[in-house]
Design a protein around this motif. Structure first.
Motif, PDB file in Angstrom:
ATOM      1  N   GLN A 195       0.818  -1.213   0.000  1.00 25.50           N
ATOM      2  CA  GLN A 195       0.000   0.000   0.000  1.00 25.50           C
ATOM      3  C   GLN A 195       0.851   1.263   0.000  1.00 25.50           C
ATOM      4  O   GLN A 195       0.357   2.349  -0.277  1.00 25.50           O
ATOM      5  CB  GLN A 195      -0.905   0.035   1.237  1.00 25.50           C
ATOM      6  N   GLN A 242     -16.202  -4.072 -10.222  1.00 25.42           N
ATOM      7  CA  GLN A 242     -14.965  -3.971  -9.454  1.00 25.42           C
ATOM      8  C   GLN A 242     -14.900  -4.998  -8.320  1.00 25.42           C
ATOM      9  O   GLN A 242     -13.872  -5.119  -7.659  1.00 25.42           O
ATOM     10  CB  GLN A 242     -14.833  -2.562  -8.867  1.00 25.42           C
ATOM     11  N   TRP A 273      -8.213  -3.672  -2.131  1.00 29.37           N
ATOM     12  CA  TRP A 273      -8.791  -2.423  -1.647  1.00 29.37           C
ATOM     13  C   TRP A 273      -8.502  -2.276  -0.154  1.00 29.37           C
ATOM     14  O   TRP A 273      -8.335  -3.269   0.559  1.00 29.37           O
ATOM     15  CB  TRP A 273     -10.295  -2.394  -1.868  1.00 29.37           C
ATOM     16  N   SER A 274      -8.464  -1.051   0.348  1.00 30.62           N
ATOM     17  CA  SER A 274      -8.270  -0.834   1.781  1.00 30.62           C
ATOM     18  C   SER A 274      -8.758   0.560   2.152  1.00 30.62           C
ATOM     19  O   SER A 274      -8.990   1.417   1.295  1.00 30.62           O
ATOM     20  CB  SER A 274      -6.798  -0.994   2.176  1.00 30.62           C
ATOM     21  N   VAL A 323     -10.007   5.882   0.595  1.00 28.65           N
ATOM     22  CA  VAL A 323     -10.305   4.499   0.252  1.00 28.65           C
ATOM     23  C   VAL A 323      -9.446   4.181  -0.961  1.00 28.65           C
ATOM     24  O   VAL A 323      -9.505   4.883  -1.983  1.00 28.65           O
ATOM     25  CB  VAL A 323     -11.798   4.299  -0.070  1.00 28.65           C
ATOM     26  N   LEU A 324      -8.621   3.149  -0.845  1.00 26.10           N
ATOM     27  CA  LEU A 324      -7.643   2.827  -1.880  1.00 26.10           C
ATOM     28  C   LEU A 324      -8.090   1.616  -2.678  1.00 26.10           C
ATOM     29  O   LEU A 324      -8.688   0.681  -2.137  1.00 26.10           O
ATOM     30  CB  LEU A 324      -6.281   2.553  -1.246  1.00 26.10           C
ATOM     31  N   GLN A 325      -7.774   1.626  -3.972  1.00 26.45           N
ATOM     32  CA  GLN A 325      -8.099   0.523  -4.857  1.00 26.45           C
ATOM     33  C   GLN A 325      -6.823   0.085  -5.583  1.00 26.45           C
ATOM     34  O   GLN A 325      -5.822   0.814  -5.594  1.00 26.45           O
ATOM     35  CB  GLN A 325      -9.157   0.938  -5.872  1.00 26.45           C
ATOM     36  N   GLN A 345      -1.381   0.790  -4.994  1.00 26.44           N
ATOM     37  CA  GLN A 345      -2.764   1.225  -4.961  1.00 26.44           C
ATOM     38  C   GLN A 345      -2.867   2.698  -5.313  1.00 26.44           C
ATOM     39  O   GLN A 345      -1.892   3.444  -5.228  1.00 26.44           O
ATOM     40  CB  GLN A 345      -3.354   1.007  -3.560  1.00 26.44           C
ATOM     41  N   TRP A 392      -9.311   5.650  -4.690  1.00 28.41           N
ATOM     42  CA  TRP A 392     -10.649   5.629  -5.304  1.00 28.41           C
ATOM     43  C   TRP A 392     -11.442   6.821  -4.791  1.00 28.41           C
ATOM     44  O   TRP A 392     -12.179   7.466  -5.516  1.00 28.41           O
ATOM     45  CB  TRP A 392     -11.340   4.313  -4.947  1.00 28.41           C
ATOM     46  N   MET A 411     -13.120  -4.234   3.655  1.00 25.30           N
ATOM     47  CA  MET A 411     -11.772  -3.815   3.294  1.00 25.30           C
ATOM     48  C   MET A 411     -10.879  -3.767   4.516  1.00 25.30           C
ATOM     49  O   MET A 411     -11.325  -3.340   5.578  1.00 25.30           O
ATOM     50  CB  MET A 411     -11.805  -2.428   2.625  1.00 25.30           C
TER      51      MET A 411
END
Length: 260
Positions: A81, A151, A169-170, A181-183, A192, A195, A255
């Motif tokens: 990440q 997704q 995702w996290s 919010v990460l994708q 990542q 998002w 997530m």
């Protein structure tokens, strides 16, 4: 030229006294930067600036923030990440927006504790301010939910059980505030990207943060515009989620929590 830098004891311990002293002397510190919190420009020669060290399993990245936005600190993140998180948080000119691939829309995000099957779960509820259509679509309809399902988000007909985990995702917290919010990176790129990311880090309640730190998982619910609204209490938020689910207008994913 000396810089107006704050280097906390924790950051100094990680980077070493020699490197910390070089930063304070201006040898390795930038003059201008984009704040890793609010993403507006800063100047280490003109205003107090915090050093923020993002630490993964094997690597670390040093970033800078206005002292008024964040104190100098060490933020623990997963190795996969690290690069995407720092890049996303440091992007200049970003707003509280998200790419619900492939359309761009402004999203509202609400945090709350949601009771599912007898357990309280830390949750985020995401709702755009307007319809999202696919690029090139002629109908002007709302494709927000189909895009998210593609997704990996799962439709929820009812809130009887927690949704499944969404790989890659996290949810990123730093100093107890919600940042992004990460994708997964697009096109097979490693790491990542954001998002959704907050224009200003969002405050969450102590109860929400404690639950997130305990479970290390956040449930993310999403619904089309007009489905949820800005609910002032968690019981009203739950009622709105139940109604959206019953109407086939709710998707969700679990997530992992990044940061603290």
């Amino acid at each position: 030229m000396p810089r107006l830098l704050d280097v906390s004891d924790d950051v100094r311990a990680e980077i070493g006294d020699e490197e910390a002293d070089r930063l304070l002397a201006g040898d390795n510190a930038p003059g201008s930067y984009d704040c890793t919190s609010c993403r507006t420009p800063g100047d280490t020669q003109q205003e107090r600036t915090s050093t923020v060290l993002f630490v993964g399993d094997e690597t670390a990245v040093l970033a800078f923030a206005h002292a008024a936005c964040l104190p100098s600190q060490v933020v623990q993140v997963n190795e996969d990440q690290l690069q995407g998180a720092v890049q996303s948080l440091g992007s200049p000119g970003a707003d509280a927006s998200a790419e619900a691939p492939p359309a761009q829309a402004v999203l509202g995000v609400t945090s709350g504790l949601i009771l599912i099957n007898g357990d309280l779960h830390p949750a985020l509820v995401v709702e755009p301010t307007g319809p999202i259509s696919r690029p090139g679509a002629q109908s002007g309809g709302d494709d927000f939910l189909p895009l998210l399902i593609e997704q990996g988000f799962m439709p929820l007909p009812e809130l009887a059980q927690a949704p499944r985990s969404l790989p890659g995702w996290s949810v990123l917290l730093a100093m107890g505030r919600l940042h992004a919010v990460l994708q997964p990176g697009t096109g097979g790129a490693p790491g990542q990207v954001a998002w959704w990311q907050a224009h200003q880090p969002l405050v969450v309640t102590e109860g929400w943060r404690a639950a997130a730190n305990k479970t290390q998982t956040v449930l993310v619910f999403a619904a089309p515009v007009g489905s949820i609204g800005r609910q002032p209490r968690e019981d009203l938020l739950r009622d709105a989620l139940d109604k959206a689910a019953a109407n086939g207008r709710l998707v969700a994913a679990a997530m992992p929590l990044a940061g603290t």
